[in-house]
Design a protein around this motif. Structure first.
Motif, PDB file in Angstrom:
ATOM      1  N   SER A 215       0.845  -1.191   0.000  1.00 35.36           N
ATOM      2  CA  SER A 215       0.000   0.000   0.000  1.00 35.36           C
ATOM      3  C   SER A 215       0.880   1.240   0.000  1.00 35.36           C
ATOM      4  CB  SER A 215      -0.897   0.002   1.238  1.00 35.36           C
ATOM      5  OG  SER A 215      -0.112   0.131   2.414  1.00 35.36           O
ATOM      6  N   ASP A 216       0.252   2.384  -0.239  1.00 31.29           N
ATOM      7  CA  ASP A 216       0.998   3.644  -0.208  1.00 31.29           C
ATOM      8  C   ASP A 216       1.603   3.871   1.170  1.00 31.29           C
ATOM      9  OD1 ASP A 216       0.148   3.892  -2.769  1.00 31.29           O
ATOM     10  OD2 ASP A 216      -1.287   5.511  -2.401  1.00 31.29           O
ATOM     11  N   PHE A 217       0.884   3.469   2.211  1.00 29.45           N
ATOM     12  CA  PHE A 217       1.395   3.645   3.571  1.00 29.45           C
ATOM     13  C   PHE A 217       2.646   2.799   3.809  1.00 29.45           C
ATOM     14  CE2 PHE A 217       1.418   2.286   8.074  1.00 29.45           C
ATOM     15  CZ  PHE A 217       1.592   3.520   8.669  1.00 29.45           C
ATOM     16  N   GLU A 218       2.612   1.537   3.322  1.00 25.75           N
ATOM     17  CA  GLU A 218       3.776   0.653   3.486  1.00 25.75           C
ATOM     18  C   GLU A 218       4.978   1.179   2.719  1.00 25.75           C
ATOM     19  OE1 GLU A 218       1.512  -3.636   4.138  1.00 25.75           O
ATOM     20  OE2 GLU A 218       1.833  -2.857   2.107  1.00 25.75           O
TER      21      GLU A 218
ATOM     22  N   VAL B 223      11.773  -0.347  -3.733  1.00 25.44           N
ATOM     23  CA  VAL B 223      10.894   0.755  -3.372  1.00 25.44           C
ATOM     24  C   VAL B 223      11.680   2.031  -3.121  1.00 25.44           C
ATOM     25  CG1 VAL B 223       9.285   1.601  -1.609  1.00 25.44           C
ATOM     26  CG2 VAL B 223       9.083  -0.737  -2.467  1.00 25.44           C
ATOM     27  N   TYR B 224      12.786   1.906  -2.420  1.00 27.63           N
ATOM     28  CA  TYR B 224      13.589   3.098  -2.130  1.00 27.63           C
ATOM     29  C   TYR B 224      14.227   3.656  -3.396  1.00 27.63           C
ATOM     30  CZ  TYR B 224      16.727   6.297   0.256  1.00 27.63           C
ATOM     31  OH  TYR B 224      17.385   7.422   0.686  1.00 27.63           O
ATOM     32  N   ARG B 225      14.615   2.751  -4.307  1.00 25.46           N
ATOM     33  CA  ARG B 225      15.205   3.209  -5.571  1.00 25.46           C
ATOM     34  C   ARG B 225      14.166   3.950  -6.414  1.00 25.46           C
ATOM     35  NH1 ARG B 225      16.599  -1.280  -7.219  1.00 25.46           N
ATOM     36  NH2 ARG B 225      14.927  -1.704  -8.720  1.00 25.46           N
ATOM     37  N   GLU B 226      12.926   3.436  -6.442  1.00 31.14           N
ATOM     38  CA  GLU B 226      11.869   4.108  -7.194  1.00 31.14           C
ATOM     39  C   GLU B 226      11.585   5.483  -6.624  1.00 31.14           C
ATOM     40  OE1 GLU B 226       8.622   1.407  -6.994  1.00 31.14           O
ATOM     41  OE2 GLU B 226       9.318   0.147  -8.662  1.00 31.14           O
ATOM     42  N   TRP B 227      11.664   5.576  -5.300  1.00 34.82           N
ATOM     43  CA  TRP B 227      11.422   6.886  -4.699  1.00 34.82           C
ATOM     44  C   TRP B 227      12.577   7.830  -4.994  1.00 34.82           C
ATOM     45  CZ3 TRP B 227      14.158   9.712  -1.072  1.00 34.82           C
ATOM     46  CH2 TRP B 227      13.515  10.873  -0.602  1.00 34.82           C
TER      47      TRP B 227
ATOM     48  N   THR C  68       5.796   6.893  -4.643  1.00 38.90           N
ATOM     49  CA  THR C  68       5.407   6.194  -3.410  1.00 38.90           C
ATOM     50  C   THR C  68       4.030   5.543  -3.528  1.00 38.90           C
ATOM     51  OG1 THR C  68       4.489   8.239  -2.522  1.00 38.90           O
ATOM     52  CG2 THR C  68       6.768   7.723  -1.930  1.00 38.90           C
ATOM     53  N   SER C  69       3.409   5.615  -4.714  1.00 33.08           N
ATOM     54  CA  SER C  69       2.083   5.022  -4.890  1.00 33.08           C
ATOM     55  C   SER C  69       2.184   3.738  -5.685  1.00 33.08           C
ATOM     56  CB  SER C  69       1.142   5.999  -5.592  1.00 33.08           C
ATOM     57  OG  SER C  69       1.632   6.312  -6.879  1.00 33.08           O
ATOM     58  N   SER C  70       1.233   2.844  -5.421  1.00 36.30           N
ATOM     59  CA  SER C  70       1.208   1.554  -6.102  1.00 36.30           C
ATOM     60  C   SER C  70       0.485   1.667  -7.432  1.00 36.30           C
ATOM     61  CB  SER C  70       0.489   0.522  -5.224  1.00 36.30           C
ATOM     62  OG  SER C  70       0.288  -0.671  -5.928  1.00 36.30           O
ATOM     63  N   GLU C  71       0.853   0.833  -8.369  1.00 37.70           N
ATOM     64  CA  GLU C  71       0.196   0.768  -9.665  1.00 37.70           C
ATOM     65  C   GLU C  71      -0.771  -0.408  -9.716  1.00 37.70           C
ATOM     66  OE1 GLU C  71       3.343   0.590 -12.491  1.00 37.70           O
ATOM     67  OE2 GLU C  71       3.721   2.751 -12.446  1.00 37.70           O
ATOM     68  N   ARG C  72      -1.160  -0.886  -8.533  1.00 38.84           N
ATOM     69  CA  ARG C  72      -2.007  -2.071  -8.484  1.00 38.84           C
ATOM     70  C   ARG C  72      -3.366  -1.824  -9.148  1.00 38.84           C
ATOM     71  NH1 ARG C  72      -1.325  -7.448  -8.262  1.00 38.84           N
ATOM     72  NH2 ARG C  72      -3.067  -8.493  -7.233  1.00 38.84           N
ATOM     73  N   GLN C  73      -3.817  -0.531  -9.130  1.00 44.71           N
ATOM     74  CA  GLN C  73      -5.120  -0.263  -9.700  1.00 44.71           C
ATOM     75  C   GLN C  73      -5.168  -0.521 -11.200  1.00 44.71           C
ATOM     76  OE1 GLN C  73      -3.185   1.887  -8.152  1.00 44.71           O
ATOM     77  NE2 GLN C  73      -3.109   3.906  -9.104  1.00 44.71           N
TER      78      GLN C  73
END
Length: 346
Positions: free
Chosen positions: A8-11, A42-46, A52-57
């Motif tokens: 999730s965005d929070f994680e 995740v840290y590299r993407e940031w 910091t948002s997921s593309e799961r949608q």
């Protein structure tokens, strides 16, 4: 361990926050319970994209019914409100490039806001009746609740020992309850059971009178003289009361009109539009009595028991119940005006 699409965005924010706070990849993985690969990615993407948002949608199976298909389904429902899911599915699949299942049709209809509901039952209104209803609403459009408190409402109703539960269902949107294609017209008809006459006003419940035989002009004259007259003179001693009755043949008989004419200095008979049970709040009291009968632990098994049950329930109706119905008259009038004399949801 979590996957890319599962975070999730929070994680993701927790991972970035831990790394920015100085924790190593291994320390962050141990603290949050994710794999070292996930922490690193995740840290590299940031760092590179500030992501910091997921593309799961954007994942998942494509919807089988697109916007064009939904428009076609809406046209099918509008053309036949009583169609079953099976019929809608068959018609939708005719000539289509791909077939869909009944389950897909049902889910799509729900997503579009449609529900299968019972149609409202309304009187069959002619053009003349609509005009008279509209004229009545226009004449009383400025009446306040205080004005309606001066009206005594009356009606007859028949209660059956047994009634049919067979009902037709239709497809409609939430705001379409009074759409002409969503209605079932009814006409007044008799039936077996117990018939009663009742009267009430905002101030008090009046008597409930069983009608043993057919309610003709003679029988109604007895009701008017023995029950309407004392109720009106008691509730409205200053002669400012209005008595409401519908346009049943026995109500319009000559001997009834003559009686009211003789007592016109004591109260006024309200001129009532035809086929307007939606404007008469006593109809809702009959519904309350009917519901109370149907939930009785011991159901009436003969007409005597049914009559006793009706009388008992009537005397126990709470004051706020019938007062609220009288206070609903301004919105009822407004609804008739909005419908231009047509049927309303009341």
């Amino acid at each position: 361990m979590g996957k890319k699409g599962d975070l999730s965005d929070f994680e993701r924010g927790m991972i970035v926050g831990a790394r920015r706070a100085g924790l190593s990849i291994s320390e962050t993985a141990d603290l949050l319970g994710f794999s070292r690969t996930t922490i690193s990615r995740v840290y590299r993407e940031w760092s590179e994209k500030e992501k910091t948002s997921s593309e799961r949608q954007f994942c998942g199976r494509k919807c089988l019914v697109d916007a064009r298909g939904q428009r076609r389904m809406a046209r099918l429902v509008g053309a036949d409100r009583r169609a079953t899911v099976t019929q809608i599915t068959t018609r939708h699949n005719q000539g289509g490039q791909k077939s869909i299942s009944e389950r897909t049709v049902r889910q799509t209809l729900r997503q579009m806001g449609y529900s299968s509901r019972r149609p409202h039952r309304v009187p069959l209104l002619s053009a003349k009746n609509r005009k008279l209803r509209l004229q009545f609403a226009q004449a009383h459009g400025n009446w306040t609740i205080e004005d309606w408190k001066n009206v005594a409402w009356s009606d007859e109703s028949r209660f059956l020992l047994r009634h049919s539960d067979g009902r037709v269902r239709i497809w409609r949107l939430q705001h379409e309850s009074m759409d002409p294609s969503c209605l079932v017209s009814t006409v007044q008809a008799g039936g077996g059971g117990v018939m009663v006459w009742g009267i009430f006003s905002w101030h008090s419940l009046g008597p409930l009178v069983p009608i043993e035989h057919r309610c003709n002009a003679t029988a109604y004259l007895s009701i008017v003289a023995d029950h309407v007259h004392p109720f009106m003179t008691t509730m409205y001693p200053t002669s400012d009361g209005y008595f409401q009755q519908d346009n049943a043949p026995c109500h319009k008989a000559g001997i009834i009109s003559d009686w009211f004419l003789e007592h016109d200095n004591e109260f006024t008979v309200l001129k009532w539009p035809p086929q307007s049970p939606d404007l008469n709040p006593i109809e809702h009291l009959w519904d309350v009595v009917e519901r109370e009968i149907r939930i009785m632990d011991v159901q009436p098994t003969n007409l005597r028991q049914l009559c006793d049950a009706i009388m008992s329930i009537w005397t126990k109706l709470p004051e706020e119940c019938f007062q609220h119905l009288v206070e609903s008259m301004p919105p009822r009038i407004e609804a008739v005006l909005k419908a231009k004399g047509g049927p309303t949801r009341y």
